[in-house]
Design an enzyme around this catalytic site. Structure first.
Site, mmCIF file in Angstrom:
data_model
loop_
_atom_site.group_PDB
_atom_site.id
_atom_site.type_symbol
_atom_site.label_atom_id
_atom_site.label_comp_id
_atom_site.label_asym_id
_atom_site.label_seq_id
_atom_site.Cartn_x
_atom_site.Cartn_y
_atom_site.Cartn_z
ATOM 1 N N TYR A 1 -2.654 2.452 12.976
ATOM 2 C CA TYR A 1 -2.701 0.995 13.052
ATOM 3 C C TYR A 1 -3.844 0.572 13.968
ATOM 4 O O TYR A 1 -3.987 1.114 15.074
ATOM 5 C CB TYR A 1 -1.394 0.448 13.624
ATOM 6 C CG TYR A 1 -0.159 0.776 12.825
ATOM 7 C CD1 TYR A 1 0.038 0.255 11.542
ATOM 8 C CD2 TYR A 1 0.847 1.586 13.354
ATOM 9 C CE1 TYR A 1 1.193 0.538 10.824
ATOM 10 C CE2 TYR A 1 2.006 1.867 12.643
ATOM 11 C CZ TYR A 1 2.178 1.341 11.380
ATOM 12 O OH TYR A 1 3.313 1.624 10.667
ATOM 13 N N ASP B 1 -4.390 6.071 8.132
ATOM 14 C CA ASP B 1 -5.016 6.144 9.446
ATOM 15 C C ASP B 1 -4.207 5.270 10.394
ATOM 16 O O ASP B 1 -3.337 4.515 9.960
ATOM 17 C CB ASP B 1 -6.501 5.763 9.410
ATOM 18 C CG ASP B 1 -6.747 4.373 8.847
ATOM 19 O OD1 ASP B 1 -5.819 3.763 8.303
ATOM 20 O OD2 ASP B 1 -7.886 3.894 8.952
ATOM 21 N N HIS C 1 2.664 3.405 -2.026
ATOM 22 C CA HIS C 1 2.650 3.239 -0.569
ATOM 23 C C HIS C 1 3.584 2.095 -0.169
ATOM 24 O O HIS C 1 3.754 1.130 -0.927
ATOM 25 C CB HIS C 1 1.213 2.933 -0.117
ATOM 26 C CG HIS C 1 0.998 3.054 1.354
ATOM 27 N ND1 HIS C 1 1.239 2.012 2.223
ATOM 28 C CD2 HIS C 1 0.555 4.089 2.107
ATOM 29 C CE1 HIS C 1 0.957 2.407 3.452
ATOM 30 N NE2 HIS C 1 0.547 3.662 3.411
ATOM 31 N N PHE D 1 2.916 5.923 10.756
ATOM 32 C CA PHE D 1 3.868 4.833 10.528
ATOM 33 C C PHE D 1 4.634 4.409 11.781
ATOM 34 O O PHE D 1 5.220 3.332 11.795
ATOM 35 C CB PHE D 1 4.862 5.180 9.395
ATOM 36 C CG PHE D 1 4.208 5.420 8.076
ATOM 37 C CD1 PHE D 1 3.723 4.361 7.322
ATOM 38 C CD2 PHE D 1 4.046 6.707 7.586
ATOM 39 C CE1 PHE D 1 3.099 4.579 6.097
ATOM 40 C CE2 PHE D 1 3.423 6.936 6.363
ATOM 41 C CZ PHE D 1 2.952 5.870 5.619
#
Length: 254
Positions: free
Chosen positions: A91, A89, A216, A102
């Site tokens: 930031y 989701d 991740h 990202f």
């Protein structure tokens, strides 16, 4: 053949667009035309989420990213997608979320730690220098779909908009990408990049799509399989096998 131009929200430049406005707009004014067709089956769910976001704002809860960017991942034509990178989701830090998984605004300093780890792996994998900025728009322009599983968040509260309806929409989006066919009926070139357990949950939707998967890139998990996974060279190898060239992963200096 010239690539299709990037679809833009006409009202985004004015800065006046609100979530309430978006909830009432035709779908093909919110996303690229071929995305509008692909997402028609979940249009009701999308409008419900946008209305929820309008309610968040009305209740005094800031929402990220800005309305003009919340559907940014769907401005690039669906037909142009070559690589799918699935995030979690946005930031939750003000000024960071820009609607691409990202990625952050090019002026953001320092960049988020997950993105810094992505840059470390990019340098290790391909020898490309890390940038001080976090704008991944150059990847998006080449057909890299940077899609978060959930497309909004309450400011300062990570994961706060999970379970509010976005998952239905992004499930439909991933399925649409994976099941595209050309005029000859063959699957269009695509590689999916799945980082972490949330992204791994999308694998059943991907049909025969080649997958590059690892831990991740967050500081909590990067050392447990992300570092050394060489995702960028592996993606380019899989694209070449499909006759679709490569992605130039080197980001411009801003």
């Amino acid at each position: 053949m010239e690539p299709e131009p990037l679809f833009e929200l006409v009202q985004a430049e004015s800065g006046s667009l609100s979530f309430a406005d978006m909830a009432a707009m035709p779908l093909d004014e919110l996303v690229a035309p071929d995305w509008a067709m692909a997402l028609a089956g979940v249009e009701g769910e999308l409008r419900a989420v946008l209305s929820f976001l309008a309610g968040e704002i009305a209740a005094g809860h800031p929402v990220l990213p800005a309305p003009s960017n919340v559907l940014r991942a769907f401005r690039q034509p669906l037909a142009n997608v070559r690589v799918l990178i699935v995030g979690q989701d946005p930031y939750p830090t003000p000024g960071h979320a820009v609607g691409l998984a990202f990625s952050v605004d090019g002026r953001t300093r320092p960049i988020p730690r997950s993105l810094a780890n992505i840059y470390k792996e990019l340098e290790s994998d391909l020898g490309l220098p890390a940038r001080v900025h976090g704008d991944l728009g150059a990847w998006s322009d080449q057909g890299v779909l940077l899609l978060n599983r959930v497309l909004s968040v309450r400011e300062g509260a990570a994961g706060s908009h999970r379970g509010k309806g976005w998952e239905t929409i992004t499930t439909a989006a991933v399925s649409a990408v994976a099941h595209r066919r050309g005029a000859d009926g063959r699957r269009l070139p695509l590689v999916a990049v799945l980082w972490g357990k949330d992204a791994e949950g999308m694998r059943p939707l991907l049909d025969e799509t080649p997958v590059v998967a690892s831990a991740h890139p967050s500081p909590l998990s990067a050392s447990r399989g992300f570092f050394g996974s060489r995702p960028f060279s592996r993606v380019n190898s899989l694209l070449r096998e499909q006759g679709d060239g490569e992605v130039d992963w080197e980001l411009p200096v801003l």
